[in-house]
Write an enzyme that holds these catalytic residues in place. Structure first.
Site, mmCIF file in Angstrom:
data_model
loop_
_atom_site.group_PDB
_atom_site.id
_atom_site.type_symbol
_atom_site.label_atom_id
_atom_site.label_comp_id
_atom_site.label_asym_id
_atom_site.label_seq_id
_atom_site.Cartn_x
_atom_site.Cartn_y
_atom_site.Cartn_z
ATOM 1 N N GLY A 262 70.431 51.360 34.037
ATOM 2 C CA GLY A 262 69.841 51.149 32.716
ATOM 3 C C GLY A 262 70.832 50.936 31.592
ATOM 4 O O GLY A 262 70.512 51.232 30.437
ATOM 5 N N GLU A 263 72.019 50.395 31.877
ATOM 6 C CA GLU A 263 73.002 50.223 30.802
ATOM 7 C C GLU A 263 72.538 49.224 29.750
ATOM 8 O O GLU A 263 72.835 49.380 28.565
ATOM 9 C CB GLU A 263 74.365 49.811 31.360
ATOM 10 C CG GLU A 263 75.421 49.740 30.257
ATOM 11 C CD GLU A 263 76.843 49.729 30.757
ATOM 12 O OE1 GLU A 263 77.737 49.323 29.992
ATOM 13 O OE2 GLU A 263 77.073 50.135 31.911
ATOM 14 N N ARG A 264 71.794 48.194 30.146
ATOM 15 C CA ARG A 264 71.276 47.237 29.161
ATOM 16 C C ARG A 264 70.344 47.950 28.178
ATOM 17 O O ARG A 264 70.396 47.717 26.966
ATOM 18 C CB ARG A 264 70.530 46.087 29.841
ATOM 19 C CG ARG A 264 71.443 45.076 30.514
ATOM 20 C CD ARG A 264 70.646 43.887 31.044
ATOM 21 N NE ARG A 264 70.098 43.090 29.956
ATOM 22 C CZ ARG A 264 68.808 43.014 29.646
ATOM 23 N NH1 ARG A 264 67.900 43.721 30.300
ATOM 24 N NH2 ARG A 264 68.388 42.248 28.663
ATOM 25 N N GLU B 18 71.907 48.588 42.009
ATOM 26 C CA GLU B 18 70.917 48.411 40.943
ATOM 27 C C GLU B 18 71.153 47.105 40.199
ATOM 28 O O GLU B 18 70.223 46.372 39.871
ATOM 29 C CB GLU B 18 70.987 49.606 39.979
ATOM 30 C CG GLU B 18 69.802 49.715 39.015
ATOM 31 C CD GLU B 18 70.054 49.044 37.691
ATOM 32 O OE1 GLU B 18 69.082 48.822 36.952
ATOM 33 O OE2 GLU B 18 71.219 48.718 37.397
ATOM 34 N N ARG C 9 68.635 43.840 40.234
ATOM 35 C CA ARG C 9 67.820 43.679 39.037
ATOM 36 C C ARG C 9 68.394 42.716 38.012
ATOM 37 O O ARG C 9 67.701 42.297 37.109
ATOM 38 C CB ARG C 9 67.617 45.049 38.373
ATOM 39 C CG ARG C 9 66.976 46.057 39.318
ATOM 40 C CD ARG C 9 66.661 47.343 38.613
ATOM 41 N NE ARG C 9 66.187 48.351 39.566
ATOM 42 C CZ ARG C 9 65.719 49.535 39.220
ATOM 43 N NH1 ARG C 9 65.644 49.863 37.953
ATOM 44 N NH2 ARG C 9 65.324 50.389 40.137
#
Length: 283
Positions: free
Chosen positions: A75-77, A109, A113
């Site tokens: 989930g870095e974005r 991930e 994704r």
């Protein structure tokens, strides 16, 4: 740890803690394979977060010992966009991951994704090999990709720095980069890469140029080897003939008694000059 197991760990909340985390306590994953985040897409996501919030929580690594530092597993974005949106807290699932699991989860991930650039993907595979002490075959098995697929990406890391930048910026394609790798001389490779960009060469055109280049280099190498194997007398004779006629001269011995002398010229003007040296007139 295989892809199926990681998917289960990333997508289930069993043995995990869901809570709101201060954004100042969240740090990017050092094993994150993505280095470039599209600015426009991040701003679009930030606007969406401002309006509707975050629907999918980040997955964070449980802080080690007394450190209040959560590393991003997935989930870095969303994290970067949340910072742009001015959020103070982010919803997250906290997991207890080892270094190995954190690294592998981050890579998988992203591969599943988001579209990594070819170089980022290659660096991700190299990181798994180096940091996790895996072979190409083991990386292939864990990620569900063929070994040749992994090997082709890893070869991109052998490109000169300037050509890597062209690939990263999308000025040359993965196919063009792979074709260029057949040239072993870095300077020649960079020169042809620049020509590819300037002339818009297709992969097929590039393959033909590379094939001819390598054939010419093989001939040159063979000629150098032949010259190296010649006697000192023959090599000295060739040098003197070359100096006399101002061009490359070859002495080819067919036997101890017979042979031939070849004097090369690259233009009619050069042939006329050689004939003048020999005092031969065709008038």
């Amino acid at each position: 740890m295989g892809k199926k197991v990681l998917n289960e760990q990333l997508n289930t909340q069993n043995d995990a803690t869901y809570q709101m985390i201060d954004i100042t306590k969240i740090y990017p994953n050092p094993f994150q394979p993505r280095h470039i985040f599209d600015k426009d897409r991040l701003e679009e996501l930030a606007k969406s977060i401002k309006k509707s919030g975050i629907y999918q929580p980040l997955i964070l690594r449980q802080p080690i010992a007394a450190l209040e530092r959560y590393e991003i597993i997935a989930g870095e974005r969303r994290y970067r966009a949340s910072m742009l949106a001015g959020l103070e807290q982010i919803p997250a699932i906290i997991r207890n991951f080892s270094d190995e699991a954190t690294m592998e989860a981050a890579i998988i991930e992203n591969l599943q994704r988001e579209d990594l650039s070819p170089l980022e993907e290659a660096e991700a595979y190299q990181a798994m090999i180096k940091e996790l002490n895996l072979t190409q075959a083991q990386v292939s098995e864990r990620l569900g990709k063929s070994r040749p697929y992994i090997a082709n990406y890893l070869r991109l890391l052998g490109l000169p720095t300037g050509v890597k930048l062209m690939l990263q910026e999308g000025r040359i394609s993965m196919g063009q980069a792979r074709t260029l790798l057949a040239i072993k001389q870095p300077q020649a490779l960079e020169k042809l890469a620049q020509r590819t960009v300037e002339e818009g060469l297709t992969v097929r055109q590039l393959e033909e140029i590379v094939t001819k280049f390598n054939l010419d280099k093989d001939r040159e190498a063979a000629q150098k080897q032949k010259r190296k194997n010649k006697s000192p007398f023959i090599r000295e004779l060739e040098n003197q003939l070359g100096e006399r006629f101002g061009t490359r001269a070859l002495v080819v011995a067919k036997s101890k008694q017979k042979g031939k002398i070849e004097i090369n010229y690259d233009s009619i003007q050069e042939l006329d000059r050689i004939l003048d040296v020999l005092n031969i007139s065709l008038d």
